[in-house]
Structure formats: structure tokens, C-alpha cells
Scaffold this motif. Sequence first.
Motif, PDB file in Angstrom:
ATOM      1  N   ASN A  37       0.860  -1.175   0.000  1.00 32.29           N
ATOM      2  CA  ASN A  37       0.000   0.000   0.000  1.00 32.29           C
ATOM      3  C   ASN A  37       0.902   1.234   0.000  1.00 32.29           C
ATOM      4  O   ASN A  37       1.106   1.888   1.023  1.00 32.29           O
ATOM      5  N   VAL A  38       1.441   1.540  -1.180  1.00 30.66           N
ATOM      6  CA  VAL A  38       2.475   2.570  -1.301  1.00 30.66           C
ATOM      7  C   VAL A  38       1.957   3.953  -0.926  1.00 30.66           C
ATOM      8  O   VAL A  38       2.555   4.654  -0.106  1.00 30.66           O
ATOM      9  N   THR A  39       0.851   4.355  -1.528  1.00 35.93           N
ATOM     10  CA  THR A  39       0.335   5.713  -1.318  1.00 35.93           C
ATOM     11  C   THR A  39       0.009   5.991   0.147  1.00 35.93           C
ATOM     12  O   THR A  39       0.405   7.017   0.702  1.00 35.93           O
ATOM     13  N   ALA A  40      -0.700   5.059   0.771  1.00 31.92           N
ATOM     14  CA  ALA A  40      -1.090   5.243   2.171  1.00 31.92           C
ATOM     15  C   ALA A  40       0.135   5.355   3.073  1.00 31.92           C
ATOM     16  O   ALA A  40       0.204   6.236   3.944  1.00 31.92           O
ATOM     17  N   CYS A  41       1.118   4.486   2.872  1.00 25.00           N
ATOM     18  CA  CYS A  41       2.317   4.479   3.719  1.00 25.00           C
ATOM     19  C   CYS A  41       3.118   5.766   3.575  1.00 25.00           C
ATOM     20  O   CYS A  41       3.480   6.413   4.565  1.00 25.00           O
ATOM     21  N   MET A  42       3.413   6.144   2.341  1.00 23.80           N
ATOM     22  CA  MET A  42       4.294   7.277   2.117  1.00 23.80           C
ATOM     23  C   MET A  42       3.612   8.607   2.455  1.00 23.80           C
ATOM     24  O   MET A  42       4.255   9.528   2.970  1.00 23.80           O
ATOM     25  N   SER A  43       2.312   8.706   2.197  1.00 29.79           N
ATOM     26  CA  SER A  43       1.586   9.926   2.568  1.00 29.79           C
ATOM     27  C   SER A  43       1.556  10.096   4.079  1.00 29.79           C
ATOM     28  O   SER A  43       1.732  11.197   4.605  1.00 29.79           O
ATOM     29  N   TRP A  44       1.328   8.985   4.783  1.00 27.74           N
ATOM     30  CA  TRP A  44       1.272   9.028   6.243  1.00 27.74           C
ATOM     31  C   TRP A  44       2.634   9.408   6.824  1.00 27.74           C
ATOM     32  O   TRP A  44       2.729  10.266   7.714  1.00 27.74           O
ATOM     33  N   SER A  46       4.995  11.106   5.446  1.00 29.19           N
ATOM     34  CA  SER A  46       5.374  12.473   5.083  1.00 29.19           C
ATOM     35  C   SER A  46       4.853  13.524   6.057  1.00 29.19           C
ATOM     36  O   SER A  46       5.374  14.633   6.124  1.00 29.19           O
ATOM     37  N   GLY A  47       3.855  13.170   6.827  1.00 28.14           N
ATOM     38  CA  GLY A  47       3.306  14.113   7.792  1.00 28.14           C
ATOM     39  C   GLY A  47       3.893  13.990   9.183  1.00 28.14           C
ATOM     40  O   GLY A  47       3.412  14.635  10.126  1.00 28.14           O
ATOM     41  N   LYS A  48       4.958  13.180   9.329  1.00 30.08           N
ATOM     42  CA  LYS A  48       5.547  12.950  10.646  1.00 30.08           C
ATOM     43  C   LYS A  48       6.934  13.572  10.757  1.00 30.08           C
ATOM     44  O   LYS A  48       7.672  13.664   9.785  1.00 30.08           O
ATOM     45  N   PRO A  49       7.322  14.000  11.979  1.00 31.08           N
ATOM     46  CA  PRO A  49       8.646  14.615  12.179  1.00 31.08           C
ATOM     47  C   PRO A  49       9.782  13.634  11.898  1.00 31.08           C
ATOM     48  O   PRO A  49       9.599  12.416  11.912  1.00 31.08           O
ATOM     49  N   SER A 104      -5.451   4.736  15.713  1.00 29.04           N
ATOM     50  CA  SER A 104      -5.376   5.423  14.413  1.00 29.04           C
ATOM     51  C   SER A 104      -4.802   6.833  14.522  1.00 29.04           C
ATOM     52  O   SER A 104      -4.305   7.379  13.538  1.00 29.04           O
ATOM     53  N   HIS A 105      -4.848   7.441  15.707  1.00 27.63           N
ATOM     54  CA  HIS A 105      -4.314   8.798  15.880  1.00 27.63           C
ATOM     55  C   HIS A 105      -2.788   8.821  15.932  1.00 27.63           C
ATOM     56  O   HIS A 105      -2.169   9.885  15.777  1.00 27.63           O
ATOM     57  N   LYS A 106      -2.176   7.667  16.149  1.00 25.63           N
ATOM     58  CA  LYS A 106      -0.724   7.630  16.291  1.00 25.63           C
ATOM     59  C   LYS A 106      -0.062   6.560  15.431  1.00 25.63           C
ATOM     60  O   LYS A 106       1.169   6.585  15.264  1.00 25.63           O
ATOM     61  N   GLY A 107      -0.872   5.620  14.917  1.00 28.99           N
ATOM     62  CA  GLY A 107      -0.282   4.519  14.171  1.00 28.99           C
ATOM     63  C   GLY A 107      -1.005   4.197  12.884  1.00 28.99           C
ATOM     64  O   GLY A 107      -2.170   4.540  12.698  1.00 28.99           O
ATOM     65  N   LEU A 108      -0.276   3.551  11.981  1.00 25.13           N
ATOM     66  CA  LEU A 108      -0.851   3.051  10.736  1.00 25.13           C
ATOM     67  C   LEU A 108      -0.509   1.577  10.631  1.00 25.13           C
ATOM     68  O   LEU A 108       0.669   1.189  10.705  1.00 25.13           O
ATOM     69  N   VAL A 109      -1.543   0.744  10.475  1.00 26.94           N
ATOM     70  CA  VAL A 109      -1.355  -0.695  10.311  1.00 26.94           C
ATOM     71  C   VAL A 109      -1.708  -1.055   8.880  1.00 26.94           C
ATOM     72  O   VAL A 109      -2.816  -0.761   8.402  1.00 26.94           O
ATOM     73  N   VAL A 110      -0.769  -1.670   8.160  1.00 29.27           N
ATOM     74  CA  VAL A 110      -0.980  -2.055   6.770  1.00 29.27           C
ATOM     75  C   VAL A 110      -0.619  -3.528   6.595  1.00 29.27           C
ATOM     76  O   VAL A 110       0.126  -4.095   7.399  1.00 29.27           O
ATOM     77  N   THR A 111      -1.140  -4.140   5.534  1.00 28.17           N
ATOM     78  CA  THR A 111      -0.847  -5.550   5.293  1.00 28.17           C
ATOM     79  C   THR A 111       0.500  -5.760   4.598  1.00 28.17           C
ATOM     80  O   THR A 111       1.081  -6.838   4.685  1.00 28.17           O
ATOM     81  N   HIS A 121      12.894   6.805   4.345  1.00 27.99           N
ATOM     82  CA  HIS A 121      12.164   8.035   4.683  1.00 27.99           C
ATOM     83  C   HIS A 121      12.718   8.645   5.967  1.00 27.99           C
ATOM     84  O   HIS A 121      12.971   7.952   6.945  1.00 27.99           O
ATOM     85  N   GLU A 122      12.887   9.946   5.982  1.00 26.39           N
ATOM     86  CA  GLU A 122      13.528  10.615   7.119  1.00 26.39           C
ATOM     87  C   GLU A 122      12.720  10.537   8.412  1.00 26.39           C
ATOM     88  O   GLU A 122      13.279  10.703   9.502  1.00 26.39           O
ATOM     89  N   SER A 123      11.429  10.271   8.339  1.00 19.58           N
ATOM     90  CA  SER A 123      10.613  10.215   9.558  1.00 19.58           C
ATOM     91  C   SER A 123      10.814   8.923  10.347  1.00 19.58           C
ATOM     92  O   SER A 123      10.474   8.847  11.522  1.00 19.58           O
ATOM     93  N   VAL A 124      11.382   7.895   9.699  1.00 21.57           N
ATOM     94  CA  VAL A 124      11.593   6.613  10.379  1.00 21.57           C
ATOM     95  C   VAL A 124      12.838   6.688  11.257  1.00 21.57           C
ATOM     96  O   VAL A 124      13.944   6.941  10.774  1.00 21.57           O
ATOM     97  N   GLY A 125      12.628   6.447  12.563  1.00 19.35           N
ATOM     98  CA  GLY A 125      13.728   6.550  13.510  1.00 19.35           C
ATOM     99  C   GLY A 125      14.346   5.235  13.906  1.00 19.35           C
ATOM    100  O   GLY A 125      15.523   5.170  14.269  1.00 19.35           O
TER     101      GLY A 125
END
Length: 236
Positions: A37-44, A46-49, A104-111, A121-125
Amino acid sequence: MSKFWNVMIVGPTIPSIYLDKRLENDKDYGMNMFKPNVTACMSWLSGKPKDSVVYVSFGSVASLGIEQMEEIALALKDRNGYFLWVVRETEKAKLPHNYIKETSHKGLVVTWCPQLEVLSHESVGCFLTHCGFNSTLEALSLGVPMLALPQWTDQCTNAKYIEDVWRIGIRARPDEKGIVRKETIIRCIMELLMEVGKKGEEIKKNSIKWKNLAKKAVDEGGKSDKNVDEFIAKLI
């Protein structure tokens, strides 16, 4: 092997665009075990520090027990921070009731997700991983600190290298029942994201060092590059 043929080391063998960028169209492996689920993952993301997201994936095969899944779920839920968790369709039933909605306010679960894009991605720590060799090599090459929860086969060896040899992560230790508890997972994440102590600083520094070494090896004139050229020269 060297008695019969000159042994040459090549790699890391991940798409060029993530390391030396010498092959513009070399962006992925050309196949996926499942549909990401490329679009959902990358869009999500992109909005994180920067360095704020814990990426969690146990690969395409490893299957955790219900109790271990619950401990991970509670750790991600109770910790004050973001997470992206890959839970294959066959594993979803192991999640606590109503978990995806409640977090859902803090996490995204994808298959499934585009792992190389996520790790770069720079947001991944940090990366909570089963330490499969592909995942390990990708995280090392992209400079992402790892929280190791190995399950079987070579994964324990890989975890040993992650923690004690390359020093780019922490292995979360299980209790007497073989379960890594919520408190342990949270503490390790906080260390890796440099929220407590100084261990995370050393791990991040080492992660960047190995990322640079990986790029140097495959770039023009690097060890891997030279070995490939020498191999081809022998063939022709």
C-alpha cells in the motif's frame, strides 16, 4: 572455495537508487510477495517529524504467537509516539480487539508496504524487525537503527551482528516464557530514538557509518564494484 576459484565479495545488493544512484531505473527488486500500500504508507510518513516513527515488520514468513503480538501491540499503543506496523492479512486476527481504530491517531497498520521506501524516509527513527537477512541488509545500508526480535534460523545470528558486531541496534531479550514484554520493547525503543540514555547516540552514529561504507563499496571504484568488473573480465 578459493582453491577452485577466486572468491569475490559483492554487495550490498539492494537497488542502486538507494546507495550509489548510478542506475536511475534501478528502484526496486522487480517483485513483491504481497501488494504494498504505497500511497497510504508514504503519505502518512510524510506528515511525521524526522526520526519519530517506529517501523515494525516481521517479513513475509515469520508468524508470532498471540501473546507476543499482544505485547508488541500494547507497547506501540502505550508509548507516546508514532508507529507504522506491517501486519499480514493472515496475522490480523492476532491483534487486540478494535486495535487499529483505537490507535489510528498515532499509528498506521498495513498488510504490506514498500520497505525500501519506508526505511529511506527521514521520519523513520528505528526498525523493529525479525532480523531476516534482507531486512537486516536493507536497514544497515540505509542507516536505520534496529530493535531485534529474531524468531528462527539465521535471524539470531543476524541479531548478534546487529547488536554486538556492527553495533547498530539492540536485541530485546525475552522472559522465561520466551516472550519479549511490553516494558522491554518500550525501553529499547526509547533508547534507540535517543529519548533516554546515550546508547542511542552511539547506535545512530554507527548506523550512519555502515550506511556510508555500504555506499562506498558499491560506488564506482569501491570493493564490490571492482570485484564485479574483475569477474566480468574473467568471463569475457
